[in-house]
Scaffold this active site. Structure first.
Site, PDB file in Angstrom:
ATOM      1  N   TRP A  92     -25.790 -27.487 -14.086  1.00  0.00           N
ATOM      2  CA  TRP A  92     -25.784 -26.110 -14.603  1.00  0.00           C
ATOM      3  C   TRP A  92     -25.494 -26.162 -16.101  1.00  0.00           C
ATOM      4  O   TRP A  92     -24.656 -26.955 -16.545  1.00  0.00           O
ATOM      5  CB  TRP A  92     -24.714 -25.276 -13.896  1.00  0.00           C
ATOM      6  N   ASN A  93     -26.146 -25.280 -16.825  1.00  0.00           N
ATOM      7  CA  ASN A  93     -26.157 -25.302 -18.281  1.00  0.00           C
ATOM      8  C   ASN A  93     -24.756 -25.198 -18.904  1.00  0.00           C
ATOM      9  O   ASN A  93     -24.266 -26.153 -19.517  1.00  0.00           O
ATOM     10  CB  ASN A  93     -27.089 -24.155 -18.717  1.00  0.00           C
ATOM     11  N   ASP A 147     -21.855 -24.935 -17.520  1.00  0.00           N
ATOM     12  CA  ASP A 147     -20.868 -25.787 -16.844  1.00  0.00           C
ATOM     13  C   ASP A 147     -20.827 -27.165 -17.504  1.00  0.00           C
ATOM     14  O   ASP A 147     -19.765 -27.716 -17.788  1.00  0.00           O
ATOM     15  CB  ASP A 147     -21.228 -25.992 -15.372  1.00  0.00           C
ATOM     16  N   TYR A 155     -28.607 -25.879  -1.632  1.00  0.00           N
ATOM     17  CA  TYR A 155     -28.564 -24.757  -2.567  1.00  0.00           C
ATOM     18  C   TYR A 155     -29.826 -23.908  -2.437  1.00  0.00           C
ATOM     19  O   TYR A 155     -30.927 -24.415  -2.283  1.00  0.00           O
ATOM     20  CB  TYR A 155     -28.454 -25.269  -4.016  1.00  0.00           C
ATOM     21  N   GLN A 158     -28.696 -19.408 -19.728  1.00  0.00           N
ATOM     22  CA  GLN A 158     -27.271 -19.112 -19.501  1.00  0.00           C
ATOM     23  C   GLN A 158     -26.562 -19.025 -20.851  1.00  0.00           C
ATOM     24  O   GLN A 158     -27.152 -19.370 -21.881  1.00  0.00           O
ATOM     25  CB  GLN A 158     -26.641 -20.229 -18.652  1.00  0.00           C
ATOM     26  N   ASP A 201     -22.330 -13.606 -12.708  1.00  0.00           N
ATOM     27  CA  ASP A 201     -23.440 -13.229 -11.835  1.00  0.00           C
ATOM     28  C   ASP A 201     -23.384 -11.822 -11.239  1.00  0.00           C
ATOM     29  O   ASP A 201     -24.354 -11.096 -11.297  1.00  0.00           O
ATOM     30  CB  ASP A 201     -23.553 -14.231 -10.677  1.00  0.00           C
ATOM     31  N   ARG A 238     -18.441 -13.683  -2.367  1.00  0.00           N
ATOM     32  CA  ARG A 238     -19.766 -13.911  -2.959  1.00  0.00           C
ATOM     33  C   ARG A 238     -20.500 -12.576  -3.133  1.00  0.00           C
ATOM     34  O   ARG A 238     -20.107 -11.559  -2.579  1.00  0.00           O
ATOM     35  CB  ARG A 238     -20.587 -14.835  -2.045  1.00  0.00           C
ATOM     36  N   TRP A 280     -17.178 -12.314  -9.792  1.00  0.00           N
ATOM     37  CA  TRP A 280     -16.986 -11.793 -11.149  1.00  0.00           C
ATOM     38  C   TRP A 280     -16.613 -10.306 -11.143  1.00  0.00           C
ATOM     39  O   TRP A 280     -16.712  -9.633 -12.159  1.00  0.00           O
ATOM     40  CB  TRP A 280     -18.264 -11.999 -11.978  1.00  0.00           C
ATOM     41  N   GLU A 286     -12.937 -22.738  -8.200  1.00  0.00           N
ATOM     42  CA  GLU A 286     -13.932 -22.098  -9.061  1.00  0.00           C
ATOM     43  C   GLU A 286     -13.320 -20.880  -9.770  1.00  0.00           C
ATOM     44  O   GLU A 286     -13.498 -20.679 -10.954  1.00  0.00           O
ATOM     45  CB  GLU A 286     -15.123 -21.669  -8.189  1.00  0.00           C
TER      46      GLU A 286
END
Ligand code: GLC
Length: 433
Positions: A42-43, A45, A90, A110, A172, A205, A359, A402
């Site tokens: 992931w970018n 991350d 995924y 991102q 997200d 989620r 989030w 996380e």
């Protein structure tokens, strides 16, 4: 050295634990955020993880960013996921994105944090030769990514870029996107099976209604051949996020600094221009009602009534007006007073706040890190220390998750998380210093 409380079992060695996580999630040339839930690169991350890696292995940290940038698109876009290898754990995987890249990638981007991270690696470098070599090679690529943002996501030249998919913000399922996302159709989405809810409790989620629309947007952009010259205007979702813009502005500043240091004045000037124009334009996102910045919905042409952490992140970009900066700091203090741990990703006083759901309320250590950095630069050491201490308090039992419930401190989402581990190493260092 940390003190051991009388009678209590010794606290875990956080630094050793963080290193174990970084090593376990290391796939050689890149790291995964965590196995299972996020099995690819992931970018943002990767970039933030590199900060931790560099404390021991500078070469490995530069490789993390170099690998990411190898998958930059010809138009300058740097994708949010690189699907280096096949992994069915995924969804949505490469077949859904259908971007046709030599190594499969997603088709959206991102938060561009690479410029900031590069400067930090460069300034801290023990091996200056290595740092110069990598920084020189990466400089034009990261600059092209920033230029891509302004050319493709700000076609009217306002100074602020829009996101065309909630995932581009890195936040997200923020409440910030609710209204704009509700206008995205959900018909015609090919049948799908989510994988995230098989790894993590569904209460932590995004909902199915959100997922349908996330996928509708992916299908829509795919039908446009992933042509970024068309995507912005053709997207029913175009939101200006103060958080992403703040990160872009700061990275442009830091890239300009690097370019000057490395003798590339033309490149430096262009990045400075982006940053200055962006910082001035941020002012249009200020909300007197909320006492912070808020998103702007380009489709409905209206500010978004949502007080989320993205609107506090301009602290990281540097706010030149002292009165404005003080107001934002006051707002951050208020937010901190409303939860036990730093920093709720949404105002707990808002009825839409949800302390468990990703989030929509939980605290994230990476966000705390960006806030701390901005506060330290502006001389707000006490407040920065409070956030550092709170971040380490969240992880002191060895739970490097996380994200966290800001009221109870419970670890949520995926465990054994790379960027959380990297941030723990950063915070330990800051606490000592
Ligand atoms: C989620 C987060 C995003 C992060 C990714 C991998 O999608 O919202 O910010 O990059 O997970 O950790």
């Amino acid at each position: 050295m940390s003190a051991v409380g009388a009678g209590a079992s010794p606290p875990p060695d956080l630094s050793a634990l963080a290193w174990t996580i970084l090593e376990d999630n290391d796939r050689g040339q890149y790291s995964v955020p965590t196995g299972g839930l996020y099995p690819f690169q992931w970018n943002w991350d990767s970039c933030l993880t590199a900060l931790g890696q560099a404390r021991r292995h500078e070469a490995r940290a530069w490789t993390e960013i170099a690998t990411l940038m190898e998958h930059q698109w010809p138009d300058g876009m740097v994708p949010h996921i690189i699907f280096h290898q096949q992994d069915d754990s995924y969804f949505p995987g490469p077949d859904v994105w259908g971007t046709g890249r030599p190594v499969a990638t997603s088709g959206i981007t991102q938060p561009p944090i690479a410029g900031f991270v590069m400067r930090r690696l460069f300034e801290r470098a023990r091996d200056q030769g290595l740092a110069q070599e990598h920084a020189r090679a990466l400089l034009p690529k990261v600059a092209a990514w920033h230029d891509w943002f302004y050319a493709n996501r700000d076609p009217a030249g306002t100074g602020l870029v829009a996101i065309v998919h909630p995932w581009e913000s890195g936040r997200d399922n923020s409440i910030d996107w609710d209204e704009a996302l509700a206008r995205v159709p959900d018909e015609g989405v090919a049948p799908y099976v989510r994988k995230d809810t098989s790894h993590v409790d569904h209460a932590q989620r995004p909902t199915k209604a959100e997922y349908d629309r996330y996928l509708w947007l992916v299908q829509h952009f795919r039908s446009l051949g992933w042509d970024n010259a068309k995507i912005h205007d053709a997207s029913p979702f175009q939101v200006v996020d103060p958080g992403l813009n703040a990160i872009l502005i700061r990275s442009a500043d830091d890239l300009a600094w690097l370019a000057e240091t490395l003798g590339e004045p033309a490149l430096a000037d262009r990045q400075k221009h982006h940053a200055e124009k962006g910082r001035a334009a941020l002012e249009s996102l200020w909300s007197e009602d909320h006492g912070q910045y808020v998103c702007f919905d380009r489709v409905s042409s209206a500010p978004v009534d949502s007080a989320a952490i993205g609107g506090i992140l301009p602290i990281f970009a540097g706010i030149p007006d002292p009165a404005r900066f003080s107001a934002l700091v006051a707002r951050l203090r208020l937010l901190l007073s409303r939860a036990r741990f730093a920093t709720a990703s949404h105002d707990p006083a808002d009825p839409r706040f949800d302390g468990l759901r990703y989030w929509r309320g939980p605290a994230w250590l990476i966000v705390n890190y960006l806030l701390v950095d901005g506060l330290l630069r502006a001389g707000e050491g006490d407040l920065a220390r409070r956030i550092i201490d709170s971040s380490l308090a969240l992880t002191k039992n060895g739970d490097l998750s996380e994200y966290y419930d800001p009221h109870t401190g419970q670890g949520l989402g995926g465990g054994h998380f790379s960027w959380t581990a990297a941030m723990v190493l950063e915070f330990l260092e800051l606490q000592e210093g």
